[in-house]
Design an enzyme around this catalytic site. Structure first.
Site, PDB file in Angstrom:
ATOM      1  N   GLY A  23       7.963  12.058  -1.160  1.00  0.00           N
ATOM      2  CA  GLY A  23       6.548  12.131  -0.390  1.00  0.00           C
ATOM      3  C   GLY A  23       6.101  13.527  -0.950  1.00  0.00           C
ATOM      4  O   GLY A  23       5.090  14.153  -0.472  1.00  0.00           O
TER       5      GLY A  23
ATOM      6  N   GLU B 121      11.802   7.030  -9.007  1.00  0.00           N
ATOM      7  CA  GLU B 121      12.406   6.819  -7.909  1.00  0.00           C
ATOM      8  C   GLU B 121      12.542   5.672  -6.952  1.00  0.00           C
ATOM      9  O   GLU B 121      11.531   5.014  -7.368  1.00  0.00           O
ATOM     10  CB  GLU B 121      11.989   8.183  -6.751  1.00  0.00           C
ATOM     11  CG  GLU B 121      10.740   8.115  -6.276  1.00  0.00           C
ATOM     12  CD  GLU B 121      10.226   9.014  -5.161  1.00  0.00           C
ATOM     13  OE1 GLU B 121      11.248   9.687  -4.699  1.00  0.00           O
ATOM     14  OE2 GLU B 121       9.115   9.189  -5.031  1.00  0.00           O
TER      15      GLU B 121
ATOM     16  N   ARG C 243      12.618   2.542   2.313  1.00  0.00           N
ATOM     17  CA  ARG C 243      11.867   2.368   3.630  1.00  0.00           C
ATOM     18  C   ARG C 243      10.692   1.567   3.291  1.00  0.00           C
ATOM     19  O   ARG C 243      10.215   1.454   2.152  1.00  0.00           O
ATOM     20  CB  ARG C 243      11.487   3.593   4.185  1.00  0.00           C
ATOM     21  CG  ARG C 243      10.773   4.766   3.062  1.00  0.00           C
ATOM     22  CD  ARG C 243      10.230   5.991   3.608  1.00  0.00           C
ATOM     23  NE  ARG C 243       9.889   6.838   2.659  1.00  0.00           N
ATOM     24  CZ  ARG C 243       8.389   6.861   2.124  1.00  0.00           C
ATOM     25  NH1 ARG C 243       7.641   5.992   2.584  1.00  0.00           N
ATOM     26  NH2 ARG C 243       8.272   7.540   0.982  1.00  0.00           N
TER      27      ARG C 243
ATOM     28  N   VAL D 271       3.625   3.688   3.463  1.00  0.00           N
ATOM     29  CA  VAL D 271       2.422   3.777   4.061  1.00  0.00           C
ATOM     30  C   VAL D 271       1.609   2.798   3.317  1.00  0.00           C
ATOM     31  O   VAL D 271       0.511   2.152   4.077  1.00  0.00           O
ATOM     32  CB  VAL D 271       1.793   5.271   3.739  1.00  0.00           C
ATOM     33  CG1 VAL D 271       0.440   5.308   4.155  1.00  0.00           C
ATOM     34  CG2 VAL D 271       2.521   6.255   4.086  1.00  0.00           C
TER      35      VAL D 271
END
Length: 481
Positions: free
Chosen positions: A164, A288, A292, A295
């Site tokens: 992030g 990476e 999960r 967004v």
């Protein structure tokens, strides 16, 4: 199918998961902080459990409290959403040890992919292209400097246990390097509890392209195409598109193969995203894997028709994937604009407060993901994301026009938001040509902000960007692609 799921998150992603559970007959429990007592997820979940005060460390990041809440309410699974504990291997392991299904990959996979240095090595071994850099975490300033000088400046210093955009610093020269290394390590320690970092060669102004994958426990893996997430400010995405405009089909196929290989090599399960940077020659490199939901997942859902959250729930229930690669077809073009409670004219500073009045757009091909409503408070404690506006149309030009209309329909009064700056991006030449890179924010945002500040209204600002000429440029680019 799962019977009862605790959602260990807040805001629009908590709402998204709650709705999907309800649509599929799954009971829901929302774990919330005192700051979110009056939030929409708390209002609509079957049960709500307060897990602590506003500070994330005492609520949304408190693993023990969340596990306890899930056990006391009879849940059989936890959905972590994104952010917070969604990529925390010790939390996933605690779920496993307490008989709770963590809706995501196993704790060992999260640990492997969360250790960005280790993930690089796994990908390198599997033949997935990686950005040149250190072979693992650096242990000292001297070692880090030697590696940086070997691969050449500029370099990126990145958190081994992060994502992030946190724990990431750029160093353009040997003189800047020590301070950047210290800053990255300190931010990584504060954000993830782990200050280890690694070094990567900075590929100047690449495109940031990611591939969505789904994998079940039986080894079945599919990809859902790619997204272009290159419009970023301080490593935080602002606008995303699917598919990536102007990408050659042979490059696409190699991207997809690399993403599937990445999922195979780590025995992945659930929804995940494999992220790449692509240089001006079409060469791409793994950076990476996000273990999960993202967004920006709605743009992929819009062009594939695949419900990613539903697939997460099915996979976590032990079901095999019910879609094959040949069933997945990319149709049309989707765009997502992130609307944040930020003051763009004041350095995009967070602007928490009460949203006095909220009206979201509608119509064909428009989707809104938000927990905001008239009278709701945007908390200073958490991320400033207030809403996501998503549109889909047959072509990119039509999607751009539809997004302009959708943003114009959106009304959020009482707090500054990034609505206007997003609208101006949609009139920007580089954006319309589809040729933009991660350098877009540095190259274009200052001019857009000046336009916004000098114009009396957003309509005047849009007019100053010559929309008719811009549409012609976009149409010409589309015809050439």
């Amino acid at each position: 199918m799962l019977k009862k799921v605790l959602i260990a998150n807040r805001g629009e992603i908590a709402l998204r998961v709650i709705r999907e559970c309800m649509d599929n007959g799954i009971k829901t429990v929302i774990a919330y902080s005192e700051a979110d007592r009056d939030s929409l997820p708390v209002m609509i979940a079957d049960q709500a459990v307060c897990i602590g005060p506003a500070a994330p460390a005492k609520s949304y990041l408190d693993k023990e409290r969340i596990i306890t809440a899930a056990l006391l309410t009879g849940c059989d699974a936890i959905h972590p959403g994104f952010g917070f504990l969604s990529e925390n291997p010790s939390f996933a392991r605690m779920c496993e040890e307490n008989g709770l299904k963590f809706i995501g990959p196993s704790s060992s996979v999260i640990a492997d992919m969360g250790d960005k240095a280790k993930a690089r090595e796994m990908m390198k071994t599997a033949g997935v292209p990686v950005v040149p850099g250190s072979d693992g975490p650096v242990s000292s300033l001297e070692e880090a400097q030697q590696i940086a000088e070997k691969i050449g400046f500029p370099v990126l210093i990145k958190a081994s246990a992060g994502g992030g955009g946190r724990g990431m610093r750029r160093a353009n020269s040997p003189e800047e390097f020590p301070e950047a290394l210290q800053a990255a390590s300190m931010e990584a320690k504060a954000a993830f509890g782990d200050g280890t970092v690694y070094i990567e060669k900075l590929i100047l102004n690449p495109r940031h392209i990611e591939v969505q994958i789904l994998a079940d426990q039986f080894g079945n893996i599919v990809h859902l195409g790619e997204r272009n997430c290159s419009i970023q400010r301080r490593n935080q995405k602002m606008l995303e598109e699917a598919p990536c405009f102007g990408l050659a089909q042979d490059v696409r196929e190699r991207l997809y193969a690399a993403a599937v290989k990445a999922a195979e090599v780590c025995s992945y399960e659930s929804a995940g995203t494999v992220e790449f940077v692509m240089d001006h020659d079409g060469n791409f490199y793994f950076i990476e894997m996000n273990t999960r939901i993202q967004v920006e997942h709605p743009v992929t859902e819009m062009v594939t028709g695949v419900n990613i959250v539903l697939q997460q729930l099915r996979i976590a229930s032990g079901a095999p994937l019910n879609i094959r690669q040949e069933d997945i077809h990319i149709q049309g073009h989707a765009i997502e604009c992130r609307i944040c409670a930020e003051d763009a004219a004041n350095g995009f500073s967070p602007a928490p407060g009460k949203a006095d009045f909220v009206h979201f757009p509608g119509g064909c091909g428009v989707r809104v993901e938000s927990a905001l409503f008239s009278g709701a408070e945007v908390s200073p404690w958490y991320d400033s994301l207030a809403a996501k506006i998503i549109v889909c149309a047959d072509t990119r030009v039509q999607a751009v026009r539809r997004m302009r209309r959708a943003l114009a329909e959106t009304i959020i009064r009482g707090i500054p938001t990034t609505l206007d700056i997003q609208q101006l991006i949609l009139y920007d030449r580089k954006f319309l040509r589809g040729s933009y890179t991660t350098g877009f924010a540095d190259e274009e945002l200052p001019s857009l902000i000046r336009t916004l500040n000098t114009a009396g209204t957003i309509a005047e600002a849009e007019s100053s960007r010559h929309p008719d000429e811009q549409d012609k440029t976009a149409s010409a680019s589309a015809n050439q692609a």
